[in-house]
Design an enzyme around this catalytic site. Structure first.
Site, PDB file in Angstrom:
ATOM      1  CB  CYS A   1      -0.913  -0.031   1.222  1.00 16.43           C
ATOM      2  SG  CYS A   1      -1.942   1.420   1.409  1.00 16.43           S
TER       3      CYS A   1
ATOM      4  CB  CYS B   1      -0.491   2.421   4.011  1.00 13.95           C
ATOM      5  SG  CYS B   1      -2.111   1.894   3.451  1.00 13.95           S
ATOM      6  CG  ASP B   2       3.259   1.149   4.412  1.00 15.94           C
ATOM      7  OD1 ASP B   2       2.977   1.657   5.506  1.00 15.94           O
ATOM      8  OD2 ASP B   2       2.906   0.012   4.073  1.00 15.94           O
TER       9      ASP B   2
HETATM   10  C1  LIG Z   1      -0.533  -4.179   5.465  1.00 14.65           C
HETATM   11  C2  LIG Z   1      -1.597  -3.136   5.381  1.00 14.65           C
HETATM   12  C3  LIG Z   1      -1.381  -1.876   5.916  1.00 14.65           C
HETATM   13  C4  LIG Z   1      -2.359  -0.911   5.843  1.00 14.65           C
HETATM   14  N1  LIG Z   1      -2.126   0.314   6.393  1.00 14.65           N
HETATM   15  C5  LIG Z   1      -3.091   1.249   6.349  1.00 14.65           C
HETATM   16  C6  LIG Z   1      -2.893   2.531   6.923  1.00 14.65           C
HETATM   17  O1  LIG Z   1      -1.813   2.826   7.445  1.00 14.65           O
HETATM   18  N2  LIG Z   1      -3.907   3.426   6.877  1.00 14.65           N
HETATM   19  C7  LIG Z   1      -5.113   3.118   6.275  1.00 14.65           C
HETATM   20  O2  LIG Z   1      -6.010   3.966   6.280  1.00 14.65           O
HETATM   21  N3  LIG Z   1      -5.321   1.918   5.726  1.00 14.65           N
HETATM   22  C8  LIG Z   1      -4.353   0.990   5.741  1.00 14.65           C
HETATM   23  N4  LIG Z   1      -4.541  -0.226   5.153  1.00 14.65           N
HETATM   24  C9  LIG Z   1      -5.838  -0.485   4.500  1.00 14.65           C
HETATM   25  C10 LIG Z   1      -6.898  -0.834   5.562  1.00 14.65           C
HETATM   26  O3  LIG Z   1      -6.381  -1.811   6.417  1.00 14.65           O
HETATM   27  C11 LIG Z   1      -8.166  -1.327   4.894  1.00 14.65           C
HETATM   28  O4  LIG Z   1      -8.610  -0.382   3.949  1.00 14.65           O
HETATM   29  C12 LIG Z   1      -9.264  -1.561   5.932  1.00 14.65           C
HETATM   30  O5  LIG Z   1      -8.837  -2.431   6.948  1.00 14.65           O
HETATM   31  C13 LIG Z   1     -10.504  -2.141   5.271  1.00 14.65           C
HETATM   32  O6  LIG Z   1     -11.449  -2.339   6.265  1.00 14.65           O
HETATM   33  P1  LIG Z   1     -12.647  -3.353   6.087  1.00 14.65           P
HETATM   34  O7  LIG Z   1     -13.440  -3.251   7.335  1.00 14.65           O
HETATM   35  O8  LIG Z   1     -13.336  -3.131   4.811  1.00 14.65           O
HETATM   36  O9  LIG Z   1     -11.975  -4.786   5.950  1.00 14.65           O
HETATM   37  P2  LIG Z   1     -10.860  -5.577   6.758  1.00 14.65           P
HETATM   38  O10 LIG Z   1     -10.054  -4.705   7.611  1.00 14.65           O
HETATM   39  O11 LIG Z   1     -10.187  -6.423   5.752  1.00 14.65           O
HETATM   40  O12 LIG Z   1     -11.709  -6.500   7.710  1.00 14.65           O
HETATM   41  C14 LIG Z   1     -12.532  -7.512   7.175  1.00 14.65           C
HETATM   42  C15 LIG Z   1     -12.875  -8.480   8.259  1.00 14.65           C
HETATM   43  O13 LIG Z   1     -13.808  -9.442   7.809  1.00 14.65           O
HETATM   44  C16 LIG Z   1     -13.467 -10.671   8.367  1.00 14.65           C
HETATM   45  N5  LIG Z   1     -14.078 -11.741   7.621  1.00 14.65           N
HETATM   46  C17 LIG Z   1     -13.894 -12.052   6.313  1.00 14.65           C
HETATM   47  N6  LIG Z   1     -14.613 -13.140   6.008  1.00 14.65           N
HETATM   48  C18 LIG Z   1     -15.247 -13.537   7.150  1.00 14.65           C
HETATM   49  C19 LIG Z   1     -16.116 -14.605   7.479  1.00 14.65           C
HETATM   50  N7  LIG Z   1     -16.477 -15.526   6.582  1.00 14.65           N
HETATM   51  N8  LIG Z   1     -16.550 -14.705   8.766  1.00 14.65           N
HETATM   52  C20 LIG Z   1     -16.210 -13.783   9.685  1.00 14.65           C
HETATM   53  N9  LIG Z   1     -15.389 -12.749   9.427  1.00 14.65           N
HETATM   54  C21 LIG Z   1     -14.917 -12.636   8.180  1.00 14.65           C
HETATM   55  C22 LIG Z   1     -11.963 -10.657   8.263  1.00 14.65           C
HETATM   56  O14 LIG Z   1     -11.432 -11.623   9.044  1.00 14.65           O
HETATM   57  C23 LIG Z   1     -11.698  -9.277   8.785  1.00 14.65           C
HETATM   58  O15 LIG Z   1     -11.718  -9.277  10.162  1.00 14.65           O
HETATM   59  C24 LIG Z   1      -3.584  -1.213   5.216  1.00 14.65           C
HETATM   60  C25 LIG Z   1      -3.803  -2.483   4.674  1.00 14.65           C
HETATM   61  C26 LIG Z   1      -2.815  -3.442   4.764  1.00 14.65           C
HETATM   62  C27 LIG Z   1      -3.054  -4.816   4.187  1.00 14.65           C
END
Ligand SMILES: Cc1cc2nc3c(=O)[nH]c(=O)nc-3n(C[C@H](O)[C@H](O)[C@H](O)COP(=O)(O)OP(=O)(O)OC[C@H]3O[C@@H](n4cnc5c(N)ncnc54)[C@H](O)[C@@H]3O)c2cc1C
Length: 344
Positions: A169, A172-173
């Site tokens: 990302c 992010c980094d």
């Molecule tokens: C390495 C990394 C670093 C990042 N750093 C930043 C940053 O510094 N700043 C920033 O703003 N964004 C950052 N991001 C992006 C950010 O993490 C994502 O945009 C954000 O987390 C998305 O949120 P979400 O709730 O859509 O999904 P997610 O955070 O992906 O959460 C989805 C959840 O659904 C759960 N899930 C999936 N399927 C199932 C199932 N069948 N049953 C139960 N649970 C399930 C998963 O386990 C997870 O807990 C980063 C991403 C990564 C990968």
């Protein structure tokens, strides 16, 4: 967190851990029994799911949130410092941010269960959500917030060095790579976008492309070719990532001649795509060309009544914690309106 090279926010690891979990049997006040028809069940515990839980709990909808058994807290559990989530002047560690969201949701009575959802049935007025142990939850509304997963290279040292030079990302980094020589892998539009963005920080960005041409659109291709800070390595595949505690170099192989070489870099951005987690719903909800769940405009409304989607699973573009959280808020408000309309 510091700006030291090699230690930055997106430390992907396999130990997804989880937000601190309540003791078994600790049901929050207001939680309905499993034989009840819940107002809303939320699948996924990233910023989108927890925000939806905070809002629906405060709206007295007694949400049940299925957080995942080992991946609770979502993608930010894999990071170290998050510097771009508003409200934290000095940044916050990703797991701490997710812990705060989880506790905030529980404070208002959200029933958070650390279970994996294995199937859903989303047609009709009462939907069902089945968890791993066979328990079936019934709900009038469901929010899908299962996130999205960056594609990995599958190299041995990729996970060990994630957060120590390996990232997925640039938004992010990128900031952590000021004045450094780094590489981006990928030949599509998003790889070029990442590479161009990273030239704001890095001295030099080497774009590693597997073939002798880009998959990207003409305008993006030209942008990469014209940028004096971007050097392109055509016909190249990364076979290894080297470095004791942080990335120091990459092993490359020429895909035409088979000749090996090394590239000295302190950072590697992997931009080979991501996969929205749509496995549970792909046969029931309409999806977009990017394989995200299709929603109606700025709403979270999906192709089925009473089913809402939020976060990265609907977002092919922004994919940040703040946009996911905002999207979770939208889904919660949409659920409130949907249930109010049903009850009126
Ligand atoms: C390495 C990394 C670093 C990042 N750093 C930043 C940053 O510094 N700043 C920033 O703003 N964004 C950052 N991001 C992006 C950010 O993490 C994502 O945009 C954000 O987390 C998305 O949120 P979400 O709730 O859509 O999904 P997610 O955070 O992906 O959460 C989805 C959840 O659904 C759960 N899930 C999936 N399927 C199932 C199932 N069948 N049953 C139960 N649970 C399930 C998963 O386990 C997870 O807990 C980063 C991403 C990564 C990968």
């Amino acid at each position: 967190m510091s700006n030291q090279p090699g230690i930055f926010s997106s430390a992907v690891n396999l130990d997804l851990g989880g937000a601190s979990q309540p003791a078994p049997g600790d049901a929050p006040a207001g939680a309905a029994g499993d034989d009840a028809v819940h107002d809303v069940v939320i699948v996924g515990s990233g910023p989108a799911g927890y925000t939806a839980a905070i809002y629906t709990a405060r709206a007295n909808l007694n949400p049940v949130l299925l957080a995942g058994s080992v991946t609770a807290g979502g993608e930010l559990m894999n990071t170290t410092e998050v510097e771009n989530y508003p409200g934290f002047i000095d940044g916050i560690m990703g797991p701490d941010l997710m812990n705060n969201m989880q506790q905030q949701a529980e404070r208002f009575g959200a029933d958070i269960r650390y279970e994996d959802v294995v199937s859903v049935a989303l047609e009709g007025e009462v939907k069902t959500v089945t968890i791993e142990d066979g328990t079936v939850l019934k709900a009038r509304a469901v929010i899908i917030s299962t996130g999205s997963e960056y594609r990995k290279l599958g190299l041995e040292d990729e996970e060990r060095l994630s957060g120590h030079g390996v990232s997925w990302c640039a938004t992010c980094d990128g900031f952590f790579f000021k004045g450094q020589n780094i590489a981006v892998i990928g030949g599509g539009d998003s790889a070029i976008e990442e590479a161009t963005f990273l030239t704001k920080f890095a001295d030099k960005v080497t774009l590693i492309v597997r073939r002798d041409e880009f998959r990207a659109s003409e305008i993006m291709r030209q942008r990469a070719l014209d940028d004096p800070k971007i050097e392109i390595r055509w016909n190249s595949r990364v076979t290894g990532i080297n470095g004791e505690n942080k990335v120091e170099s990459l092993d490359l192989v020429d895909t035409v001649t088979g000749e090996p070489s090394q590239l000295a870099v302190t950072g590697l951005f992997v931009a080979i795509g991501s996969d929205p987690r749509v496995g549970l719903v792909k046969d029931q909800l309409e999806l977009t060309a990017e394989n995200t769940i299709a929603v109606d405009g700025r709403t979270s409304t999906t192709s089925l009544p009473g089913v809402f989607a939020a976060g990265d699973v609907v977002d092919p573009t922004y994919r940040q914690a703040i946009t996911a959280a905002a999207s979770g808020c939208v889904a919660a408000v949409d659920v409130e309106h949907y249930l109010a309309a049903l009850d009126s």
